[in-house]
Scaffold this motif. Structure first.
Motif, PDB file in Angstrom:
ATOM      1  N   ARG A  75       4.933 -30.733  35.202  1.00 44.28           N
ATOM      2  CA  ARG A  75       6.020 -30.675  35.843  1.00 44.28           C
ATOM      3  C   ARG A  75       5.099 -31.156  37.184  1.00 44.28           C
ATOM      4  NH1 ARG A  75       8.497 -26.778  35.576  1.00 44.28           N
ATOM      5  NH2 ARG A  75       9.753 -26.614  34.487  1.00 44.28           N
ATOM      6  N   GLY A  76       5.329 -32.217  38.123  1.00 39.58           N
ATOM      7  CA  GLY A  76       4.672 -32.428  39.670  1.00 39.58           C
ATOM      8  C   GLY A  76       3.310 -32.102  39.485  1.00 39.58           C
ATOM      9  N   ARG A  77       2.419 -31.859  39.622  1.00 44.01           N
ATOM     10  CA  ARG A  77       1.178 -31.284  39.952  1.00 44.01           C
ATOM     11  C   ARG A  77       0.285 -30.979  39.199  1.00 44.01           C
ATOM     12  NH1 ARG A  77      -0.312 -28.596  45.778  1.00 44.01           N
ATOM     13  NH2 ARG A  77      -2.631 -29.217  44.552  1.00 44.01           N
ATOM     14  N   TRP A  78       1.663 -29.776  38.148  1.00 41.67           N
ATOM     15  CA  TRP A  78       0.960 -29.561  36.985  1.00 41.67           C
ATOM     16  C   TRP A  78       0.787 -29.534  36.252  1.00 41.67           C
ATOM     17  CZ3 TRP A  78      -1.387 -25.780  40.171  1.00 41.67           C
ATOM     18  CH2 TRP A  78      -1.533 -25.746  41.424  1.00 41.67           C
ATOM     19  N   LYS A  79      -0.295 -29.214  34.694  1.00 43.17           N
ATOM     20  CA  LYS A  79       0.122 -29.142  33.389  1.00 43.17           C
ATOM     21  C   LYS A  79      -0.312 -27.134  33.504  1.00 43.17           C
ATOM     22  CE  LYS A  79      -1.496 -31.989  30.848  1.00 43.17           C
ATOM     23  NZ  LYS A  79      -2.938 -32.963  30.092  1.00 43.17           N
TER      24      LYS A  79
ATOM     25  N   PRO B 227      -6.083 -18.616  25.163  1.00 40.59           N
ATOM     26  CA  PRO B 227      -6.050 -18.367  27.218  1.00 40.59           C
ATOM     27  C   PRO B 227      -5.484 -19.078  26.876  1.00 40.59           C
ATOM     28  CG  PRO B 227      -8.375 -17.831  25.912  1.00 40.59           C
ATOM     29  CD  PRO B 227      -8.090 -18.798  25.226  1.00 40.59           C
ATOM     30  N   ASP B 228      -4.464 -18.916  28.288  1.00 43.36           N
ATOM     31  CA  ASP B 228      -3.412 -19.724  29.183  1.00 43.36           C
ATOM     32  C   ASP B 228      -4.744 -21.336  29.251  1.00 43.36           C
ATOM     33  OD1 ASP B 228      -1.625 -18.758  28.502  1.00 43.36           O
ATOM     34  OD2 ASP B 228      -1.372 -17.944  30.510  1.00 43.36           O
ATOM     35  N   GLN B 229      -4.222 -22.253  29.369  1.00 45.11           N
ATOM     36  CA  GLN B 229      -4.850 -23.057  30.656  1.00 45.11           C
ATOM     37  C   GLN B 229      -3.945 -23.793  31.896  1.00 45.11           C
ATOM     38  OE1 GLN B 229      -7.067 -26.200  27.773  1.00 45.11           O
ATOM     39  NE2 GLN B 229      -6.115 -25.234  26.513  1.00 45.11           N
ATOM     40  N   LEU B 230      -3.499 -23.927  33.178  1.00 49.30           N
ATOM     41  CA  LEU B 230      -3.776 -24.582  34.227  1.00 49.30           C
ATOM     42  C   LEU B 230      -4.422 -24.953  35.078  1.00 49.30           C
ATOM     43  CD1 LEU B 230      -0.524 -24.287  35.407  1.00 49.30           C
ATOM     44  CD2 LEU B 230      -2.081 -22.981  37.783  1.00 49.30           C
ATOM     45  N   TYR B 231      -4.067 -26.452  34.472  1.00 53.65           N
ATOM     46  CA  TYR B 231      -4.299 -27.647  35.653  1.00 53.65           C
ATOM     47  C   TYR B 231      -3.352 -28.604  36.758  1.00 53.65           C
ATOM     48  CZ  TYR B 231      -7.350 -27.155  31.758  1.00 53.65           C
ATOM     49  OH  TYR B 231      -8.221 -27.094  30.363  1.00 53.65           O
TER      50      TYR B 231
ATOM     51  N   ASN C  18     -10.071 -25.107  35.083  1.00 53.54           N
ATOM     52  CA  ASN C  18      -9.019 -24.683  34.079  1.00 53.54           C
ATOM     53  C   ASN C  18      -8.918 -23.532  35.236  1.00 53.54           C
ATOM     54  OD1 ASN C  18      -7.019 -22.712  32.934  1.00 53.54           O
ATOM     55  ND2 ASN C  18      -8.276 -21.999  30.991  1.00 53.54           N
ATOM     56  N   LEU C  19      -7.229 -23.307  36.289  1.00 53.96           N
ATOM     57  CA  LEU C  19      -7.396 -22.095  36.876  1.00 53.96           C
ATOM     58  C   LEU C  19      -6.201 -21.531  36.769  1.00 53.96           C
ATOM     59  CD1 LEU C  19      -5.954 -25.073  39.800  1.00 53.96           C
ATOM     60  CD2 LEU C  19      -8.112 -24.150  39.295  1.00 53.96           C
ATOM     61  N   ALA C  20      -5.777 -21.200  35.211  1.00 55.71           N
ATOM     62  CA  ALA C  20      -5.342 -19.912  34.705  1.00 55.71           C
ATOM     63  C   ALA C  20      -5.432 -18.576  35.687  1.00 55.71           C
ATOM     64  CB  ALA C  20      -4.809 -20.270  33.257  1.00 55.71           C
ATOM     65  N   GLY C  21      -6.742 -18.324  34.872  1.00 53.45           N
ATOM     66  CA  GLY C  21      -7.492 -16.853  35.471  1.00 53.45           C
ATOM     67  C   GLY C  21      -8.029 -16.851  37.009  1.00 53.45           C
ATOM     68  N   SER C  22      -7.688 -18.044  38.016  1.00 50.67           N
ATOM     69  CA  SER C  22      -7.843 -17.877  39.522  1.00 50.67           C
ATOM     70  C   SER C  22      -6.583 -16.902  40.165  1.00 50.67           C
ATOM     71  CB  SER C  22      -7.601 -19.236  39.871  1.00 50.67           C
ATOM     72  OG  SER C  22      -7.670 -19.123  41.342  1.00 50.67           O
TER      73      SER C  22
ATOM     74  N   VAL D 294       1.128 -19.243  37.065  1.00 49.72           N
ATOM     75  CA  VAL D 294       0.574 -18.752  35.905  1.00 49.72           C
ATOM     76  C   VAL D 294       1.622 -18.262  35.626  1.00 49.72           C
ATOM     77  CG1 VAL D 294      -0.431 -17.595  34.275  1.00 49.72           C
ATOM     78  CG2 VAL D 294      -2.260 -18.970  35.871  1.00 49.72           C
ATOM     79  N   ALA D 295       2.138 -17.080  36.244  1.00 49.59           N
ATOM     80  CA  ALA D 295       3.689 -15.686  35.915  1.00 49.59           C
ATOM     81  C   ALA D 295       4.865 -17.029  35.735  1.00 49.59           C
ATOM     82  CB  ALA D 295       2.870 -14.803  37.394  1.00 49.59           C
TER      83      ALA D 295
END
Length: 512
Positions: A392-396, A404-408, A419-423, A430-431
């Motif tokens: 959605r939008g800029r995020w995946k 582990p989660d992945q956020l881009y 991967n920004l999930a640990g930032s 992420v939450a």
């Protein structure tokens, strides 16, 4: 045909990543027919499959529903006959529904709403390719391996070439048959090719379109990114670490892939030319793919992940006179195709007989905006538990209980390098995504359902392989006693009916 019920042609290709198309910026690949279609159509820049594997993606495409809703988990999961498809919906409101080519239907129903199926499928319809999450380290013989890359290059003929040329010929002839026939219903035709799916081999005319030294190598190598657990499993599942792959082998594979993309484009041109020649130029034409292809990016090949190369697909809708040409940047997906087709055909996408996960793309096509959201699920080989994706939008965001989660941030990082999930800076994002995933999916229940399905299918497959077998593979029926010229037909009537354009009874000139 009426204005509210246009003819519709869907041309589907297999394993084509948009980044290798000139309509998405590739400087080398040649696809003149697709470029012509895109110039008069709407190009979706961020279209995705909902499951990056052939059969589950195609089930989602046809039903408008995610695999968790239909049970279409993997390449050997049965596509149930009681689930409505867009072929059922359009057939019920007056369409003639025709399929030529690959759809990878698993199970005894090989039509799923299509009134006519012109070819068999290229892949088996049984449960033989069922994965086993209880034995994740075992590699069945039917899994991908790297021979598609190490043996890539020129060929004189392949199984896939045989199949796709039959598909294109059958679809082309069906277009002419419609034009010269007496059935006045509008048609929905799906012509589905198996190229540019591996193995990466192509004939000389398409290979020679590209200077070998001009073939680009992957932008991101395996050493450029961290190895996440799912990628590590895919490397094992597909034997990517079994032997080294040289730059020349990579270049050969990409060269053959580009040639195969041009081959697909030629088949698209063959069909759109037939529409024009048959006086059906106002047909709505949809070009799309079932999933992508990593093609060596990140050291990965094939699909089976939610990286952009594997899960983004081409999607172009051309309907001159209905929708103005343009480009759509919002994220959409293949489950959106069913309600879109229903609406274009004059039906009500809000009054469907079965719950779906897709939303009509007509607002986007009409320039009125629309949704910007994709849901994805991967439930097949290489997974240890369900893998879900939110775009959605800029995020995946990618989540699985096993990994582990992945956020881009795809706006700032389109290659998914970080991967920004640990930032800590993105902990709130992420939450929020984790909470949304928990609301949308009962992942523990889905995990049990997938494993139960795998166990049942493995038992049934072993039983059905014993004794006398009754394959489910589709057998096209052609009544040769009613083809060409037979003594049960009047020669003059036959020739007049079969010739297009029709010849007038008096002067011998074609009818206007």
């Amino acid at each position: 045909m009426t204005e509210s019920k246009p003819n519709i042609l869907i041309v589907m290709v297999d394993q084509l990543a948009p980044r290798f198309l000139p309509i998405h910026g590739h400087p080398l690949v040649r696809t003149p027919h697709l470029e012509r279609l895109a110039a008069r159509g709407v190009v979706f820049e961020q279209a995705y499959c909902n499951s990056p594997l052939c059969s589950p993606s195609r089930t989602a495409f046809m039903t408008g529903a995610l695999p968790s809703r239909t049970g279409g988990y993997d390449n050997a999961a049965e596509f149930r006959s009681d689930i409505p498809t867009f072929a059922h919906y359009l057939r019920r409101i007056g369409y003639r529904t025709v399929l030529s080519g690959k759809m990878h239907f698993c199970g005894p129903d090989q039509l799923h709403g299509f009134e006519e199926r012109l070819t068999t499928d290229i892949y088996p319809a049984d449960y033989g390719w069922t994965p086993d999450w209880e034995r994740p380290t075992e590699r069945p013989s039917w899994y991908h391996n790297m021979s598609s890359v190490t043996d890539a290059g020129l060929c004189v003929r392949t199984n896939q070439m045989d199949f796709d040329e039959e598909v294109a010929f059958a679809a082309e002839r069906a277009i002419y048959d419609h034009a010269r026939g007496r059935d006045r219903r509008p048609f929905l035709m799906v012509a589905s090719l198996t190229h540019p799916h591996d193995p990466f081999a192509i004939t000389r005319p398409y290979w020679d379109l590209y200077p070998h030294e001009a073939i680009d190598l992957p932008r991101v190598g395996a050493a450029d990114v961290a190895l996440d657990p799912h990628t590590a499993r895919l490397r094992h599942v597909c034997a990517m670490d079994a032997e080294p792959v040289s730059d020349e082998q990579v270049r050969n594979a990409r060269h053959a892939y580009y040639g195969a993309v041009s081959f697909c484009d030629a088949q698209l041109g063959r069909l759109t030319d037939a529409l024009e020649a048959a006086g059906l130029g106002d047909t709505v034409v949809v070009f799309l793919g079932d999933h992508g292809e990593m093609l060596g990016e990140r050291g990965l090949w094939y699909k089976m992940s939610f990286f952009e190369g594997a899960c983004r697909v081409p999607l172009v809708v051309s309907a001159p006179g209905r929708f103005a040409p343009g480009r759509v940047r919002a994220s959409v997906s293949l489950v959106d195709v069913l309600p879109t087709l229903v609406e274009i055909a004059g039906g009500d996408p809000d009054a469907l007989a079965s719950a779906i996960d897709g939303r009509s793309l007509v607002p986007h096509l009409s320039g009125r905006g629309g949704h910007d959201e994709v849901l994805g699920e991967y439930l097949a080989e290489g997974a240890l538990a369900p893998i879900v994706m939110l775009r959605r939008g800029r995020w995946k965001f990618v989540h699985s209980p096993a990994d582990p989660d992945q956020l881009y941030d795809l706006g700032a990082d389109p290659e998914e390098l970080c991967n920004l999930a640990g930032s800590g800076e993105h902990a709130g994002t992420v939450a929020a995504f984790r909470a949304e995933a928990a609301r949308r999916w009962d992942i523990a229940a889905l995990d049990r359902s997938v494993r139960d399905s795998q166990r049942r299918r493995r038992l049934v497959d072993a039983a059905l392989a014993s004794g006398v077998t009754k394959p489910w593979d589709y057998q096209p029926f052609r009544d040769a006693t009613k083809q060409y010229m037979r003594n049960t037909m009047d020669l003059d009537d036959l020739e007049a009916m079969a010739r297009f354009p029709r010849v007038s009874a008096r002067g011998g000139e074609p009818e206007p």
